[in-house]
Design a protein around this motif. Structure first.
Motif, PDB file in Angstrom:
ATOM      1  N   VAL A 128       0.835  -1.217   0.012  1.00  0.00           N
ATOM      2  CA  VAL A 128      -0.215   0.229   0.025  1.00  0.00           C
ATOM      3  C   VAL A 128       0.779   1.374  -0.045  1.00  0.00           C
ATOM      4  CG1 VAL A 128      -1.715   1.409   1.177  1.00  0.00           C
ATOM      5  CG2 VAL A 128      -1.863  -1.306   1.275  1.00  0.00           C
ATOM      6  N   THR A 129       1.685   1.316   0.963  1.00  0.00           N
ATOM      7  CA  THR A 129       2.637   2.378   0.975  1.00  0.00           C
ATOM      8  C   THR A 129       3.830   2.208   0.046  1.00  0.00           C
ATOM      9  OG1 THR A 129       2.163   2.443   3.524  1.00  0.00           O
ATOM     10  CG2 THR A 129       4.158   3.824   2.435  1.00  0.00           C
ATOM     11  N   VAL A 130       4.005   3.268  -0.725  1.00  0.00           N
ATOM     12  CA  VAL A 130       5.142   2.897  -1.641  1.00  0.00           C
ATOM     13  C   VAL A 130       6.367   4.087  -1.937  1.00  0.00           C
ATOM     14  CG1 VAL A 130       3.952   1.577  -3.533  1.00  0.00           C
ATOM     15  CG2 VAL A 130       3.827   4.199  -3.601  1.00  0.00           C
ATOM     16  N   GLU A 131       6.047   5.010  -0.920  1.00  0.00           N
ATOM     17  CA  GLU A 131       6.942   6.140  -0.841  1.00  0.00           C
ATOM     18  C   GLU A 131       7.144   6.349   0.410  1.00  0.00           C
ATOM     19  OE1 GLU A 131       5.832   9.710  -3.287  1.00  0.00           O
ATOM     20  OE2 GLU A 131       3.886   9.627  -2.492  1.00  0.00           O
ATOM     21  N   GLN A 132       8.200   7.131   1.061  1.00  0.00           N
ATOM     22  CA  GLN A 132       8.397   7.580   2.509  1.00  0.00           C
ATOM     23  C   GLN A 132       7.426   8.490   2.588  1.00  0.00           C
ATOM     24  OE1 GLN A 132      10.705   8.297   0.189  1.00  0.00           O
ATOM     25  NE2 GLN A 132      11.517   9.904   0.103  1.00  0.00           N
ATOM     26  N   LYS A 133       7.020   8.693   4.080  1.00  0.00           N
ATOM     27  CA  LYS A 133       6.122   9.821   4.281  1.00  0.00           C
ATOM     28  C   LYS A 133       6.422  10.301   5.503  1.00  0.00           C
ATOM     29  CE  LYS A 133       2.997   9.281   0.808  1.00  0.00           C
ATOM     30  NZ  LYS A 133       2.335  10.424   0.229  1.00  0.00           N
ATOM     31  N   LEU A 134       6.567  11.439   5.944  1.00  0.00           N
ATOM     32  CA  LEU A 134       7.154  12.098   6.872  1.00  0.00           C
ATOM     33  C   LEU A 134       5.809  12.697   7.931  1.00  0.00           C
ATOM     34  CD1 LEU A 134       9.950  13.889   5.429  1.00  0.00           C
ATOM     35  CD2 LEU A 134       9.964  11.698   6.099  1.00  0.00           C
ATOM     36  N   GLY A 135       6.014  12.457   9.324  1.00  0.00           N
ATOM     37  CA  GLY A 135       5.280  13.014  10.550  1.00  0.00           C
ATOM     38  C   GLY A 135       5.993  13.647  11.415  1.00  0.00           C
ATOM     39  N   ARG A 136       5.549  14.597  12.097  1.00  0.00           N
ATOM     40  CA  ARG A 136       6.122  15.081  13.347  1.00  0.00           C
ATOM     41  C   ARG A 136       5.365  14.462  14.496  1.00  0.00           C
ATOM     42  NH1 ARG A 136       9.322  20.013  13.684  1.00  0.00           N
ATOM     43  NH2 ARG A 136      10.312  20.428  11.673  1.00  0.00           N
ATOM     44  N   ILE A 137       6.074  14.005  15.669  1.00  0.00           N
ATOM     45  CA  ILE A 137       5.425  14.048  16.952  1.00  0.00           C
ATOM     46  C   ILE A 137       6.367  14.585  18.006  1.00  0.00           C
ATOM     47  CG2 ILE A 137       4.238  11.687  16.432  1.00  0.00           C
ATOM     48  CD1 ILE A 137       6.639  10.458  17.891  1.00  0.00           C
ATOM     49  N   ARG A 138       5.444  15.048  19.150  1.00  0.00           N
ATOM     50  CA  ARG A 138       6.329  15.553  20.193  1.00  0.00           C
ATOM     51  C   ARG A 138       6.370  14.294  21.186  1.00  0.00           C
ATOM     52  NH1 ARG A 138       7.739  19.713  21.488  1.00  0.00           N
ATOM     53  NH2 ARG A 138       7.430  20.862  19.241  1.00  0.00           N
ATOM     54  N   LEU A 139       7.753  14.286  21.665  1.00  0.00           N
ATOM     55  CA  LEU A 139       7.910  13.258  22.535  1.00  0.00           C
ATOM     56  C   LEU A 139       7.732  13.597  24.035  1.00  0.00           C
ATOM     57  CD1 LEU A 139      11.335  11.875  20.907  1.00  0.00           C
ATOM     58  CD2 LEU A 139       8.901  10.984  20.588  1.00  0.00           C
ATOM     59  N   SER A 140       7.703  12.737  24.857  1.00  0.00           N
ATOM     60  CA  SER A 140       7.260  13.151  26.377  1.00  0.00           C
ATOM     61  C   SER A 140       8.301  13.761  26.936  1.00  0.00           C
ATOM     62  CB  SER A 140       7.259  11.703  27.235  1.00  0.00           C
ATOM     63  OG  SER A 140       8.434  10.841  26.946  1.00  0.00           O
ATOM     64  N   ASP A 141       9.632  13.897  26.447  1.00  0.00           N
ATOM     65  CA  ASP A 141      10.412  14.832  26.969  1.00  0.00           C
ATOM     66  C   ASP A 141      10.600  16.442  26.422  1.00  0.00           C
ATOM     67  OD1 ASP A 141      11.691  14.383  24.298  1.00  0.00           O
ATOM     68  OD2 ASP A 141      13.423  13.518  25.083  1.00  0.00           O
ATOM     69  N   GLY A 142       9.390  16.429  25.674  1.00  0.00           N
ATOM     70  CA  GLY A 142       9.173  17.885  24.959  1.00  0.00           C
ATOM     71  C   GLY A 142       9.917  18.109  23.679  1.00  0.00           C
ATOM     72  N   THR A 143      10.800  17.173  23.469  1.00  0.00           N
ATOM     73  CA  THR A 143      11.341  17.467  22.134  1.00  0.00           C
ATOM     74  C   THR A 143      10.361  16.677  20.886  1.00  0.00           C
ATOM     75  OG1 THR A 143      12.421  15.204  22.233  1.00  0.00           O
ATOM     76  CG2 THR A 143      13.563  17.226  23.070  1.00  0.00           C
ATOM     77  N   ALA A 144      10.855  17.441  19.618  1.00  0.00           N
ATOM     78  CA  ALA A 144       9.850  16.760  18.547  1.00  0.00           C
ATOM     79  C   ALA A 144      10.972  15.677  17.661  1.00  0.00           C
ATOM     80  CB  ALA A 144       9.943  17.929  17.572  1.00  0.00           C
ATOM     81  N   ALA A 145      10.188  14.792  17.331  1.00  0.00           N
ATOM     82  CA  ALA A 145      10.835  13.942  16.404  1.00  0.00           C
ATOM     83  C   ALA A 145       9.941  13.690  15.160  1.00  0.00           C
ATOM     84  CB  ALA A 145      10.839  12.406  17.339  1.00  0.00           C
ATOM     85  N   LEU A 146      10.914  13.200  14.177  1.00  0.00           N
ATOM     86  CA  LEU A 146      10.496  12.969  12.927  1.00  0.00           C
ATOM     87  C   LEU A 146      10.203  11.486  12.734  1.00  0.00           C
ATOM     88  CD1 LEU A 146      10.155  15.125  10.715  1.00  0.00           C
ATOM     89  CD2 LEU A 146      12.271  14.375   9.754  1.00  0.00           C
ATOM     90  N   VAL A 147       9.016  11.036  12.298  1.00  0.00           N
ATOM     91  CA  VAL A 147       8.699   9.755  11.886  1.00  0.00           C
ATOM     92  C   VAL A 147       8.593   9.409  10.540  1.00  0.00           C
ATOM     93  CG1 VAL A 147       7.030   7.745  12.641  1.00  0.00           C
ATOM     94  CG2 VAL A 147       7.224   9.737  14.159  1.00  0.00           C
ATOM     95  N   VAL A 148       9.280   8.563  10.086  1.00  0.00           N
ATOM     96  CA  VAL A 148       9.059   8.138   8.712  1.00  0.00           C
ATOM     97  C   VAL A 148       8.532   6.720   8.370  1.00  0.00           C
ATOM     98  CG1 VAL A 148      10.580   7.911   6.442  1.00  0.00           C
ATOM     99  CG2 VAL A 148      11.379   9.279   8.586  1.00  0.00           C
TER     100      VAL A 148
END
Ligand SMILES: Nc1nc2c(ncn2[C@@H]2O[C@H](COP(=O)(O)OP(=O)(O)OP(=O)(O)O)[C@@H](O)[C@H]2O)c(=O)[nH]1
Ligand SMILES: [Mg+2]
Lengths: 103, 637
Positions: B62-82
């Motif tokens: 179903v997924t055929v290319e990378q997709k990016l999303g951002r989340i906020r982690l519990s330590d307050g920093t942001a992370a990129l999810v691919v």
């Protein structure tokens, strides 16, 4: 439900020529043990990654109308293969092939 | 179940080394790759983590290319999810697997190299899926192993000792259900802590597949994994859907029912929208002071955009059907059944999945061809995908069919003439697709056969939420297009229809710039039975097919024709039956879609193929329409 593969009376030519048995020869519900895969390296790798490893039990399941391609159960999943591909997945031959006709 | 075992945030290790050459965006503390075998639920988890809505469906690839999303982690920093395409191993065989490989290895400039891995495995298939763990763990990146589908594992009576597995793998393991959300907080918790690099026990040589497999099997055993019972319902349903007679018969019935529903179930809703648009238009005309602006609003925008909006219910009905196909797992069976037909034209069953998704839209279909291993097969599939009847053709088809064909029963009450005509047009597109494939595969794109290998997913019950969200997203896309492309074209047309002014008044539309454009193309399309108004519609529909409906709405709106019985009546006055059929044939064949041209260019890496495709489809459309016009005119008179 599951039956071991057995030589069929209907294909005597096969018996005589001793053509190696393959997944293609399995009918729905029959199972057998894979011996080796006789295909180019990259296809062979992918088949093995999907679970078609030598020594693994494979069960023939349902097929598209006309019997081709057929779904095979291996290692808990179902994979569809064409007859022409299945013919290259060779089966472990029972020790006494001619006596294997008995149930 | 929600317990997360092993590894743990407690062990304070220094942050993972940032690999050279990868520029992590400022403010991002981690780049997390979601990796796993196809159809294991990666995108479902990704959507849950990020709140995005990437496509989820029940078939591999179903997924055929990378997709990016951002989340906020519990330590307050942001992370990129691919989110990444599913892979069976780290040696890619197709374009989508290549994407995963390249992102993980930091070979692509579009995504910073991931420094953390979420390995999503299907817990109902653990022994086999653990083989992939061997290669992923050997990357040496901090990893969380997520065993997904906990709900299915439980209902089918399987079990696994998460703590034992974590101990053996040397990484934290979580058992979750991404679909229901059960236990997914554990994933967040893990990502918020500091993560140790894995120390798996006696990892096998990755290239030795049998060894990896044995390792995985032993691991499963040591972790007390008892595989679940076979999926009973899947077996039962396959007994019906893959039955040599009942299977195809049921499929045919369902398809016919959908087409019939488009003409019998959708119209009441369409009438409602139509009346709403008309009433609000009249209200506007009555309340606003007479001005050019009022005319623009009423004649340009309301008639133009309104005439397209009406088709929303039909489009949603089509998407409901396609959504059920994809979510249930039937799609993979359809590919299986279609393989023989595809083989006849030199393609394989895997090509059928993109082709089916082209019934929605050719753009995702062109992307979906990435799962086809053989490059020439892939190109052939890309080139024929726009022949499949996409949802943008539906408004054009149903408008003209409803205008020219009276509804009469064909096969009792089940199928009417209109549904039959629509089915015929879908068949025409499919026929053009396979004939073209045959041509390509026996000439420029001839190649060795690549074996057809397709994993059959178990059937799953489509959830109301999933189907509902999908329809909501589709409605948004449709309305978005109505509010941008169609609105823009309508306004531009209205303006062009009012210049050059004659003695301070608007010219007659035939004398305006729009008329000039129409007359310029008219000679080329007169042999097809089209007048200059259709010509203008054909020009604007190069942007997107359904724009022609808006364009005709605007033109007839300015002429004041739309009031006298609406667009359908205006078309009946303006088109002969021959011209109407010719228009349908033209739309079946022509490649009137900027987005498709753009995506074909991107996926084939140049202008060569899209240019060829555009020309080929255009010529075919012209000739097809010409013949249709002649034949129908000769028959009907
Ligand atoms: N029962 C159950 N189904 C799930 C769960 N997670 C995902 N699914 C279903 O599994 C199917 C595949 O989900 P996706 O998220 O598309 O899988 P993916 O790993 O992204 O698949 P690819 O992109 O093809 O590699 C969908 O039908 C989901 O609804 C779960 O926890 N339980
Ligand atoms: Mg996915």
């Amino acid at each position: 439900m599951r039956r071991r593969f057995r030589y069929r009376k209907g294909s005597p030519a096969k018996d005589q020529q001793k053509e190696p048995l393959s997944l293609r020869d399995l009918r729905q519900g029959e199972e057998a043990v894979l011996e080796k895969i006789d295909l180019p390296d990259d296809v062979c790798r992918r088949l093995m990654e999907m679970g078609f490893l030598p020594g693994t039990r494979v069960v023939a399941a349902r097929a598209a109308p006309g019997g081709d391609p057929r779904v095979f159960r291996v290692d808990g999943i179902e994979v569809a293969l064409r007859r022409e591909t299945a013919a290259h997945l060779l089966l472990r031959v029972p020790h006494t092939p001619n006596a294997a006709g008995a149930p | 179940m929600s317990a997360i075992a092993g590894g743990g945030p407690a062990s304070a290790t220094p942050g993972p080394p940032v690999p050279p050459g990868s520029a992590r965006p400022a403010g991002i503390s981690r780049v997390i790759a979601v990796v796993g075998p196809p159809n294991s639920g990666k995108s479902t988890l990704f959507n849950r983590l990020t709140g995005l809505r990437q496509k989820v469906a029940n078939f591999p690839g179903v997924t055929v290319e990378q997709k990016l999303g951002r989340i906020r982690l519990s330590d307050g920093t942001a992370a990129l999810v691919v989110d990444l395409p599913g892979v069976y191993s780290l040696s890619p065989r197709s374009e989508d697997e290549q994407v995963t490989h390249d992102v993980l290895m930091g070979l692509t400039s579009e995504v910073p190299r991931p420094d953390t891995v979420l390995l999503i495995l299907d817990s109902t298939n653990l022994a086999r899926h653990l083989s992939l763990a061997a290669s992923v763990l050997s990357l040496g990146l901090p990893t969380l192993v997520v065993l997904n589908m906990a709900d299915e594992l439980k209902t089918r009576g399987g079990d696994v000792d998460v703590a034992a597995l974590a101990a053996r793998l040397g990484v934290p393991v979580a058992l979750i259900s991404a679909a229901s959300g059960e236990g997914w907080e554990a994933v967040l918790q893990f990502l918020g802590g500091s993560i140790a690099v894995p120390r798996p026990i006696d990892l096998p040589v990755i290239s030795d597949i049998p060894k990896c497999h044995q390792w995985a099997a032993r691991l499963g055993k040591e972790a007390g994994y008892s595989p679940p019972a076979p999926p009973l319902w899947t077996r039962r349903l396959d007994a019906v859907f893959l039955h040599p007679v009942a299977g195809p018969a049921i499929f045919g019935l369902v398809v016919v029912a959908v087409f019939q529903a488009i003409f019998s179930a959708a119209p009441p809703l369409m009438d409602l929208i139509d009346r709403g648009v008309a009433a609000s238009g009249e209200w506007l005309a009555a309340t606003l002071p007479a001005s050019l602006f009022r005319d623009l609003l009423v004649q340009g925008v309301w008639s133009g955009v309104g005439s397209v909006l009406v088709f929303l219910p039909q489009i949603l009905l089509l998407f409901l059907f396609l959504g059920l196909l994809e979510d249930s797992g039937y799609l993979a069976r359809a590919a299986l059944i279609a393989d023989r037909t595809m083989a006849k034209v030199g393609l394989q069953g895997k090509s059928f999945i993109p082709l089916l998704s082209a019934y929605a839209c050719a753009v995702p279909a062109v992307l979906a061809t990435r799962t086809i291993e053989n490059k020439r097969d892939r190109f052939a599939t890309i080139l024929i995908a726009p022949f499949m009847t996409c949802s943008a053709r539906l408004p054009v088809y149903t408008l003209i069919i409803a205008a020219f064909l009276p509804e009469r029963p064909v096969l009792g009450p089940l199928v009417g003439t209109r549904a039959a005509a629509l089915l015929g047009l879908y068949a025409l597109g499919f026929l053009a697709a396979v004939t073209t494939a045959r041509l390509l595969k026996s000439s420029v794109l001839r190649s060795e056969k690549t074996p057809f290998l397709l994993e059959m997913p178990p059937y799953r019950m489509p959830t109301l939420r999933q189907v509902g969200l999908r329809l909501l997203d589709r409605a948004k896309v449709f309305l978005g297009r109505a509010g941008t492309v169609i609105l823009g074209v309508s306004v531009a047309l209205w303006v062009l229809a009012h210049v050059p002014p004659k003695a301070g008044h608007a010219p007659k539309i035939a004398d305006s710039l729009v008329g000039t454009i129409g007359r310029a193309v008219a000679p080329t399309i007169e042999p097809l039975g089209f007048n200059w108004k259709i010509g203008v519609g054909l020009v604007t529909s190069l942007a997107a097919r359904e724009v022609i409906v808006g364009t005709l709405g605007t033109i007839y709106g300015i002429e004041g024709d739309a009031d006298a019985g609406g667009l359908q009546a205006a078309l009946r006055r303006d088109l002969t039956p021959g011209g109407a059929v010719a228009l349908l044939v033209f739309f079946a064949f022509a490649m009137q879609c900027m987005s498709t041209i753009a995506v074909v260019r991107r996926e084939t890496g140049g202008w060569r193929w899209p240019a060829l495709q555009f020309a080929y489809m255009g010529v075919l459309a012209w000739i097809g329409a010409f013949v249709a016009n002649r034949v129908v005119t000769a028959l009907v008179g």
